[in-house]
Design an enzyme around this catalytic site. Structure first.
Site, PDB file in Angstrom:
ATOM      1  N   GLU A  68       0.810  -1.225   0.000  1.00 19.73           N
ATOM      2  CA  GLU A  68       0.000   0.000   0.000  1.00 19.73           C
ATOM      3  C   GLU A  68       0.834   1.262   0.000  1.00 19.73           C
ATOM      4  O   GLU A  68       0.496   2.249  -0.661  1.00 19.73           O
ATOM      5  CB  GLU A  68      -0.965  -0.002   1.198  1.00 19.73           C
ATOM      6  CG  GLU A  68      -2.072  -1.042   1.101  1.00 19.73           C
ATOM      7  CD  GLU A  68      -1.628  -2.443   1.506  1.00 19.73           C
ATOM      8  OE1 GLU A  68      -0.496  -2.586   2.022  1.00 19.73           O
ATOM      9  OE2 GLU A  68      -2.395  -3.400   1.304  1.00 19.73           O
ATOM     10  N   HIS A 137     -11.573  -5.001   8.207  1.00 19.99           N
ATOM     11  CA  HIS A 137     -12.098  -4.873   6.836  1.00 19.99           C
ATOM     12  C   HIS A 137     -13.440  -4.147   6.814  1.00 19.99           C
ATOM     13  O   HIS A 137     -14.225  -4.327   5.883  1.00 19.99           O
ATOM     14  CB  HIS A 137     -12.288  -6.250   6.189  1.00 19.99           C
ATOM     15  CG  HIS A 137     -11.026  -6.931   5.757  1.00 19.99           C
ATOM     16  ND1 HIS A 137     -10.110  -7.414   6.646  1.00 19.99           N
ATOM     17  CD2 HIS A 137     -10.527  -7.209   4.525  1.00 19.99           C
ATOM     18  CE1 HIS A 137      -9.101  -7.975   5.982  1.00 19.99           C
ATOM     19  NE2 HIS A 137      -9.337  -7.857   4.696  1.00 19.99           N
TER      20      HIS A 137
END
Lengths: 332, 327
Positions: A68, A137
């Protein structure tokens, strides 16, 4: 604010509108590309980018490693040097991995370097709970982003807006985060073909009302609309405002509504404490205190991580029932 | 010197591999029947790695895991009942229903959590290894992670620190050839993740992750080195995910071929090991069959237990956000 190649609107899912928005950007800008984890051949989670790899190829729809910090850095460096990247962080929770690149690089470069560089980079990501995906999540972390001078943050809640905001974000010469929601990917709306923009920084009054204002972020707009309908028979006419953009935030639309209704509530899915709702309440009391008949209410998630078990997640995420209860309290 | 497994080791590893395989197959079926909420990342095909490594560890040794973590917990001594209850989101689960599949854990057996963040585990394993050294124990910490996670900055920082401080740590890369849906060749330029070890100043070892004996021996050497204060090792186990990234589908996936799957299935680590055990006269087919019977019975019981357990009451939502007394 529509333009070009517009035709008869068709009904399109939120999911299909995302890839259509990116597609318009890639057609329009030779120096635009999409990069992120599994965005290429796999089309990303829920298939939000399905078809783009086949149409534009591996040079422009780029599968990245699970990196990321690298992905955001790619967007920053490429946008500083002539590209117009769209970079994707699969789930918003994963921004933890790249917050330095966002906070200390992307948000500050233009300012630190005296305006000598522009960063026309768009970051797309999925937020929110409701699918029992547990603490890592399911988060809504938009307040992290809105707190950073130098970036813009939009939260589209329907197919029309998500397409128009992706296009507007890409045309903007600033970093723009498009925070999407994973619970509404199948939801349909009328969407024109071709490129059009939805203005960044402009809220949408999705339900006109005269007695009460509810300001919402993200998919909470649907819970607010549901709650508003429940008060219809009692003669309470609730106005619902979808903030759509939180940086910049459309204070004017909210204040104008309160001048009419004199009561307000802010609803978001993020943890209430320190959430963006606090900022909205502060703006209201700064600018519309004299118009208020009651303190402005806030609804957000409790102060805990998002739980896994359905029994806990159902209790955790704000919903229409909680909004109804709170409105009743305020009117009692 | 490679440590040869005893008969007891071999039987224990077999039991663990069967426990993992049958646990995962059962969990997959439950998910397909809509009994398990959320996402399941199953370990079928990779059993030899958890079983081979864990054979060298005690409850006082720690591991960090991944999103594909059930197998690690089973091999580390996790019990079926609280594991299934957790997957079902029930109050009797290891995490009281707050974590689910992606966060299933049991500190009592040194399992520091399945992890929803790719690359989340290695830095935590380094912390545990540091603690082991600091507290002057002889324990080791093992980080399991995938080829995908080997591209996260967190892994590189962790590997560098472990080597720098000569920590009792083992990095086990379960290279199944895919980072989520992306083939390895599309996510890194190296073929062998173990090549990176020299860049951190630690040995890199490659082993057949479908062969539990090979994993056992390689892990044994690395763990001995760690316990003796000689620092960390990067152990790359070449393996394969028989199912999809999420869920139970194996065949007909768009990002890999059925032929590739068939090649790896022909090297099924469980049946290959069973053939070996019979050839070596360590176990008979009857004994192997009775292992399955016992494991299956325990699974049936665990599923019943999970199904009959209550969902957590919403009143516990704010519990354990902070420590406020107690354990």
């Amino acid at each position: 604010m529509s333009e070009a190649r517009e035709s008869e609107p068709r009904s399109l899912s939120y999911l299909a509108a995302i890839s259509e928005g990116v597609r318009e950007v890639l057609l329009e800008q030779d120096n635009a590309f999409l990069a992120g984890e599994d965005v290429g051949q796999a089309g990303s989670v829920f298939g939000i980018y399905a078809g783009l790899f086949d149409e534009f190829g591996a040079d422009r729809v780029i599968d990245t490693p699970i990196s990321e910090k690298g992905i955001i850095g790619l967007g920053v460096g490429a946008s500083a040097t002539g590209c117009r990247p769209i970079v994707d962080i699969m789930f918003m929770d994963f921004m933890g991995e790249c917050m330095d690149e966002i906070t200390n690089q992307m948000a500050k470069m233009r300012f630190m370097f005296g305006g000598s560089v522009a960063l026309p980079v768009t970051v797309t990501t999925m937020s929110g709970g409701g699918r029992n995906l547990a603490a890592q999540h399911s988060q809504s972390l938009e307040a992290w982003l809105a707190h950073l001078p130098g970036i813009k943050v939009v939260m589209p809640t329907n197919a029309y807006d998500v397409k128009g905001l992706i296009i507007a974000a890409s045309r903007d010469n600033n970093p723009v985060f498009v925070v999407m929601n994973k619970m509404i990917v199948a939801m349909q709306a009328e969407v024109p073909e071709g490129a059009y923009e939805v203005e960044i920084g402009k809220a949408s009054v999705v339900r006109q009302g005269t007695d009460f204002t509810i300001v919402t972020l993200g998919r909470m707009v649907y819970e607010a609309l549901d709650a508003a309908d429940q008060f219809k028979e009692q003669g309470l006419d609730i106005e619902v405002i979808d903030a759509r953009s939180i940086q910049p935030f459309d204070t004017e639309t909210v204040i104008n509504s309160i001048k009419k209704t004199h009561r307000a509530m802010v609803v978001h899915e993020a943890v209430q404490f320190g959430g963006f709702g606090g900022e909205i309440v502060a703006q209201i009391q700064d600018l519309a205190f004299d118009y208020l008949d009651a303190p402005v209410a806030r609804i957000g998630a409790p102060f805990s991580p998002v739980p896994f078990s359905p029994s806990l997640e159902d209790a955790y995420i704000p919903n229409a029932a909680r909004i109804v209860e709170k409105v009743k309290e305020m009117l009692a | 010197m490679a440590k040869r497994p005893t008969k007891k080791n071999l039987k224990a590893m077999h039991l663990n591999m069967v426990r993992i395989r049958r646990f995962e197959e059962t969990a997959g079926r439950m998910a397909e029947n809509g009994k398990i909420p959320g996402a399941l990342h199953l370990y079928v095909g990779e059993e030899a790695i958890a079983a081979g490594v864990m054979q060298h560890l005690s409850d006082e040794d720690q591991i960090t895991s991944t999103h594909r973590g059930h197998g690690h917990l089973v091999a580390k001594g996790g019990e079926f009942k609280p594991m299934f209850a957790e997957l079902f989101g029930r109050s009797t689960g290891y995490c009281g229903g707050k974590g689910g599949s992606m966060h299933v854990s049991n500190m009592k057996v040194g399992m520091l959590g399945a992890n929803g963040i790719v690359g989340g585990g290695p830095p935590i394993a380094v912390g545990a290894a540091f603690s082991n050294k600091y507290r002057k124990t002889k324990n080791v910490a093992v980080a399991f992670f995938g080829d995908g996670a080997s591209n996260e900055g967190s892994f590189h920082e962790a590997a560098n620190m472990a080597a720098l401080y000569k920590l009792p740590c083992l990095f086990v890369c379960e290279n199944n050839g895919y980072g989520e849906y992306t083939p390895q060749a599309n996510h890194q330029a190296v073929v062998d993740v173990a090549d990176r070890a020299s860049g951190y100043g630690m040995p890199g070892v490659i082993v057949d992750g479908m062969d539990v004996m090979a994993v056992y021996e390689a892990a044994g050497e690395a763990i001995d080195r760690a316990r003796n204060g000689e620092g960390p090792t990067l152990l790359e186990c070449k393996t394969y995910r028989f199912y999809d990234h999420v869920g139970v589908r194996g065949m007909g996936l768009t990002y890999r071929t059925d032929e590739e799957l068939a090649l790896w299935q022909a090297r099924d680590p469980v049946s290959a090991f069973e053939k070996n055990l019979i050839d070596l006269k360590v176990m008979t087919q009857d004994e192997i069959d009775s292992v399955y019977a016992e494991v299956n019975a325990a699974l049936d019981e665990a599923v019943d237990f999970a199904e009959q357990s209550p969902y957590p009451d919403p009143s516990v939502l704010l519990d354990d956000v902070y420590w406020v007394g107690g354990d």
